[in-house]
Design a protein around this motif. Structure first.
Motif, PDB file in Angstrom:
ATOM      1  N   VAL A  12      -1.939  -3.774 -14.826  1.00 40.43           N
ATOM      2  CA  VAL A  12      -1.646  -2.627 -13.969  1.00 40.43           C
ATOM      3  C   VAL A  12      -0.468  -1.865 -14.567  1.00 40.43           C
ATOM      4  CG1 VAL A  12      -0.075  -3.927 -12.467  1.00 40.43           C
ATOM      5  CG2 VAL A  12      -1.291  -1.936 -11.559  1.00 40.43           C
ATOM      6  N   GLN A  13      -0.426  -0.583 -14.303  1.00 34.33           N
ATOM      7  CA  GLN A  13       0.708   0.206 -14.762  1.00 34.33           C
ATOM      8  C   GLN A  13       1.897   0.027 -13.843  1.00 34.33           C
ATOM      9  OE1 GLN A  13      -0.758   4.281 -15.097  1.00 34.33           O
ATOM     10  NE2 GLN A  13      -1.060   3.999 -17.300  1.00 34.33           N
ATOM     11  N   ALA A  14       3.075   0.256 -14.383  1.00 32.11           N
ATOM     12  CA  ALA A  14       4.293   0.180 -13.575  1.00 32.11           C
ATOM     13  C   ALA A  14       4.172   1.087 -12.357  1.00 32.11           C
ATOM     14  CB  ALA A  14       5.508   0.559 -14.409  1.00 32.11           C
ATOM     15  N   GLY A  15       4.607   0.550 -11.219  1.00 29.55           N
ATOM     16  CA  GLY A  15       4.486   1.279  -9.960  1.00 29.55           C
ATOM     17  C   GLY A  15       3.233   0.957  -9.195  1.00 29.55           C
ATOM     18  N   GLY A  16       2.311   0.270  -9.831  1.00 32.97           N
ATOM     19  CA  GLY A  16       1.046  -0.077  -9.190  1.00 32.97           C
ATOM     20  C   GLY A  16       1.141  -1.318  -8.339  1.00 32.97           C
ATOM     21  N   SER A  17      -0.019  -1.729  -7.826  1.00 38.69           N
ATOM     22  CA  SER A  17      -0.085  -2.869  -6.911  1.00 38.69           C
ATOM     23  C   SER A  17      -1.177  -3.841  -7.335  1.00 38.69           C
ATOM     24  CB  SER A  17      -0.382  -2.395  -5.484  1.00 38.69           C
ATOM     25  OG  SER A  17       0.641  -1.555  -4.997  1.00 38.69           O
ATOM     26  N   LEU A  18      -0.969  -5.093  -6.998  1.00 46.19           N
ATOM     27  CA  LEU A  18      -1.978  -6.141  -7.155  1.00 46.19           C
ATOM     28  C   LEU A  18      -1.847  -7.094  -5.974  1.00 46.19           C
ATOM     29  CD1 LEU A  18      -1.781  -7.210 -10.925  1.00 46.19           C
ATOM     30  CD2 LEU A  18      -3.714  -6.092  -9.809  1.00 46.19           C
ATOM     31  N   ARG A  19      -2.958  -7.753  -5.660  1.00 51.68           N
ATOM     32  CA  ARG A  19      -2.935  -8.769  -4.612  1.00 51.68           C
ATOM     33  C   ARG A  19      -3.493 -10.063  -5.180  1.00 51.68           C
ATOM     34  NH1 ARG A  19      -2.442  -8.896   0.898  1.00 51.68           N
ATOM     35  NH2 ARG A  19      -3.515 -10.598   2.014  1.00 51.68           N
ATOM     36  N   LEU A  20      -2.685 -11.113  -5.136  1.00 48.19           N
ATOM     37  CA  LEU A  20      -3.103 -12.437  -5.573  1.00 48.19           C
ATOM     38  C   LEU A  20      -3.533 -13.256  -4.362  1.00 48.19           C
ATOM     39  CD1 LEU A  20      -0.241 -13.333  -8.096  1.00 48.19           C
ATOM     40  CD2 LEU A  20      -2.336 -12.036  -8.504  1.00 48.19           C
ATOM     41  N   SER A  21      -4.567 -14.050  -4.571  1.00 50.44           N
ATOM     42  CA  SER A  21      -5.042 -14.951  -3.512  1.00 50.44           C
ATOM     43  C   SER A  21      -5.190 -16.349  -4.071  1.00 50.44           C
ATOM     44  CB  SER A  21      -6.374 -14.461  -2.954  1.00 50.44           C
ATOM     45  OG  SER A  21      -6.237 -13.220  -2.315  1.00 50.44           O
TER      46      SER A  21
END
Length: 120
Positions: A12-21
Motif C-alpha cells: 500500500v502507498q503511504a497514507g493508505g489503509s489495510l486490515r489484518l485478520s
C-alpha cells in the motif's frame, strides 16, 4: 492443536489503509489476551497492539491514533485496522493468542505472519 491463520497483508502507498485478520481454530477452551506483533528485517519482534477478552486495548506509541485492534470472542478472531500507514510500518505482522486448551494446557500461540509493505 491450535492454529492461527492471518490474512490481509499487502502493498500500500503511504497514507493508505489495510486490515489484518487472524482466525484461531483447533482444540480451544478459552482465549485470553490476543495481539499483533511485527518484525522488520534486522529488528526484533515488537508489540503493536493487544486486546483482552473484555476489550481492553493497548498500543505501542508509534501506532496510537492510527491503528485499531478488535476481536470477536464468538468467532475466535482478532483484527487490526491500520490507517495512515507510513513506510516505517513495513514489517511482517504476526498474530498472537493466549489459549487455554484444557485445565492442564495453556500457552502462547503464533500465526505464520503476513507481510505489510508501505511505499513512500
Amino acid at each position: 492443536q491450535v492454529q492461527l491463520v492471518e490474512s490481509g497483508g499487502g502493498l500500500v502507498q503511504a497514507g493508505g489503509s489495510l486490515r489484518l485478520s487472524c482466525s484461531v481454530s483447533g482444540s480451544i477452551s478459552r482465549i485470553y489476551d490476543m495481539g499483533w506483533y511485527r518484525q522488520a528485517p534486522g529488528n526484533q519482534r515488537e508489540l503493536v497492539a493487544t486486546i483482552t477478552r473484555d476489550g481492553i486495548t493497548n498500543y505501542v506509541d508509534s501506532v496510537k491514533g492510527r491503528f485499531t485492534i478488535s476481536r470477536d470472542n464468538a468467532e475466535n478472531t482478532v483484527s487490526l485496522q491500520m490507517n495512515s500507514l507510513k513506510p516505517e510500518d513495513t514489517a511482517a505482522y504476526y498474530c498472537n493468542a493466549d489459549v487455554k486448551r484444557n485445565y492442564f494446557n495453556r500457552g502462547q500461540y503464533w500465526g505464520q505472519g503476513t507481510q505489510v509493505t508501505v511505499s513512500p
